[in-house]
Structures are given as structure tokens and as C-alpha cells.
Design an enzyme around this catalytic site. Sequence first.
Site, short mmCIF file in Angstrom:
data_model
loop_
_atom_site.label_atom_id
_atom_site.label_comp_id
_atom_site.label_asym_id
_atom_site.label_seq_id
_atom_site.Cartn_x
_atom_site.Cartn_y
_atom_site.Cartn_z
N LYS A 44 35.10 -23.54 -7.76
CA LYS A 44 33.64 -23.49 -7.89
C LYS A 44 32.96 -24.82 -7.59
O LYS A 44 31.76 -24.87 -7.37
CB LYS A 44 33.28 -23.00 -9.29
CG LYS A 44 33.73 -21.58 -9.57
CD LYS A 44 32.80 -20.61 -8.90
CE LYS A 44 33.17 -19.18 -9.23
NZ LYS A 44 32.09 -18.25 -8.95
C1 LIG Z 1 38.25 -18.13 -12.98
C2 LIG Z 1 37.46 -17.41 -11.93
N1 LIG Z 1 38.10 -16.54 -11.14
C3 LIG Z 1 37.45 -15.83 -10.19
C4 LIG Z 1 36.09 -15.98 -10.00
C5 LIG Z 1 35.42 -15.15 -8.94
O1 LIG Z 1 35.00 -15.88 -7.80
P1 LIG Z 1 33.68 -15.51 -7.03
O2 LIG Z 1 32.54 -15.70 -8.01
O3 LIG Z 1 33.58 -16.45 -5.88
O4 LIG Z 1 33.76 -14.09 -6.60
C6 LIG Z 1 35.39 -16.88 -10.79
C7 LIG Z 1 33.94 -17.05 -10.65
O5 LIG Z 1 33.11 -16.44 -11.25
C8 LIG Z 1 36.09 -17.61 -11.78
O6 LIG Z 1 35.45 -18.50 -12.56
#
Ligand SMILES: Cc1ncc(COP(=O)(O)O)c(C=O)c1O
Length: 326
Positions: A44
Amino acid sequence: MNYANNILETIGNTPLVKINKLTEALPCLVLSKYETFNPGNSVKDRMALKMIEDAEADGRLKPGGTIIEGTSGNTGMGLALAAIVKGYKCIFVMADKQSKEKVDILKAVGAEVVVCPTAVEPDDPRSYYSVSKRLSTEIENSWYVNQYDNPSNAKAHYESTGPEIWQQTEGKVTHFVVGVGTGGTISGVGKYLKEQNPNVKVWGVDTYGSVFKKYHETGIFDENEIYPYVTEGIGEDILPENVDFSIIDGFTKVTDKDAAVYTQRLAKEEGMFLGNSAGAAIKGVLQLKEHFKPEDVVVVLFHDHGSRYVGKMFNDDWMREKGYIE
Ligand SMILES: Cc1ncc(COP(=O)(O)O)c(C=O)c1O
């Protein structure tokens, strides 16, 4: 001398690491895009910095402003790091099902954290979506990030994560598998990879209790699919604008138990101490076995680090209470 001018310059260029034991039953090479090497320990950081830079560029975020976001922790960490370097304040709104470690970590990097109930409808005034929006109208010189619908989220992955995977695999990647929350990662990476090679298959990993899989398959937003679940970071009870369903070939759903058990197995069998959505993602890869041929190169993205889950998936008492282990 070879140094970064500040911590933000160390974001990205993460390694691609082969999975060995857990994928023995698969015919193909499985490589993990190992995002915990980012300075905030998650993928992120990439989109947090991009969202801030784009908001600065068009004046949504002004000097000395307050950044407000609903975040399960990782986006908050990325935003907080950028805010420190660039001189902004942060207020983060979280759902109460998230790990206590995640709240403490955000406070450690100077953010104010507001905790809201998980088990309310998204349009309930107590939900973390509603509270984030309200705070951004009440607080002067503030900017509501809205990672769900902010196009800079997917764009960050289109501009950095996708090209890195393409270059690291020398264009040999055939499948990309990743957990889906806001959709930024799958949509940005998927779009880039499909532009390079339209034959690349893009698979989303979803949870039971989330709307994505059924919506993708039927076009129906089915409220009966929505119920509280344990898995953190993936699945939604809304359709974020960052999920581009047109570039996703399919979804597979992983149970809370499997996601938790495979989070432990990654640590114990691969030496990969990672977050709960990594467990879900690798189990998702195993569930897709019939789609893979020997010459395929499957890339699975692991979002974050295990330290954020020591009170849960890495705590055997918690695992037993949930019935996930004997
Ligand atoms: C630990 C974790 N895994 C997966 C995701 C999913 O990623 P994305 O928001 O890019 O779909 C997030 C984000 O919300 C996350 O914090």
C-alpha cells in the site's frame, strides 16, 4: 555514496521470490511478489504515495492539510510515512475487527485513529465509510483520500507494480493471482500485464462474506452474500470503483480457516512471515490448480507482513478458539 533522500524513495522494486514446498502439487513455477519489503511493510505504500502526489498536483491536498482515510491499517501506514516526510496530519478511521497491532502501529507513526463498529451497513452513520466522509466535511483544510474510488490507487500499480512483475519475469508471466479489497492492485497490475500480453490470466482471491465473486459471475450485487468474516484486507460489501471487473478472468473464494492456516504454513514451511491475505492468496493459487500447465509462470502478490497478526493468525490460542487448529 548510494543512499535514498528520504524513506519514500525506498518504495517499490520489491523482490520476486519462488514458492517451493507449499506449491509442490502444482505443475508450474509459482513466484511471489514480496511487498513487505516496502518501508511501511506493505504494497500500500505505493498507492498511498501516488494518491498524495496526485492530490497535491491538482490542489485537493494543500500545505499543512489533514489527510483523512478509512483504512484497515496498511494504507494508513503508507499515508502516514508520506505525511511525515511531506508535513501533513493524518486521521484514520478503522473497523473494530482489525488487529489491535494495526491501530498501535498507526499511532506509532503519529496518526490519530478512530475505531468504528464492523457489523453495521456501509451507509449507517457509524460505519467507517460514513465516519471518514463526515470528518472530511467537518475538519478544515482536510482531504478525504477514498482509496476505494480514487483512480490514483490502481494507477500506482499500473505504473510500478505491473511493470516490475513484467520485467522481473522477462515477460514470461502467464497468470497473476491476488487478493482483492479496494481492487487497486488487481486492476492496475492486471491492466498493465494484459496490455503487454492479452493472454495473461488475472485471478482475484475473494472471501466468503464478500460480494465480488458472485457479482463478477452474474452481474448481481447479492446482499445475501454479505456477512461478517475473519480474513483481513480482502473482500468487500461494496463495489469499489477501483475494481475493474473487465480485466479480471475469475475469482476464487478462500475460507477464513484456510486463509489463517495457510498464513501459518507460509511462515513455517517457506520462512515467509506474512499477513493473513497472503495465506488466502496462496490457498487461492492452490485452488486454481486445474488452470495451470507445466510451462506456466504464476505470480501471486503478498500484501503485508506477519507482525501485524501476532495476536491472531500467529497466536495458537486464538487459532484454537476459532476452531482453525486442534
Ligand atoms: C493486507 C491486505 N491484503 C489485501 C488487500 C487488498 O488490496 P487492494 O485494496 O489493492 O485490492 C489489502 C488492502 O486493502 C490489504 O491491506
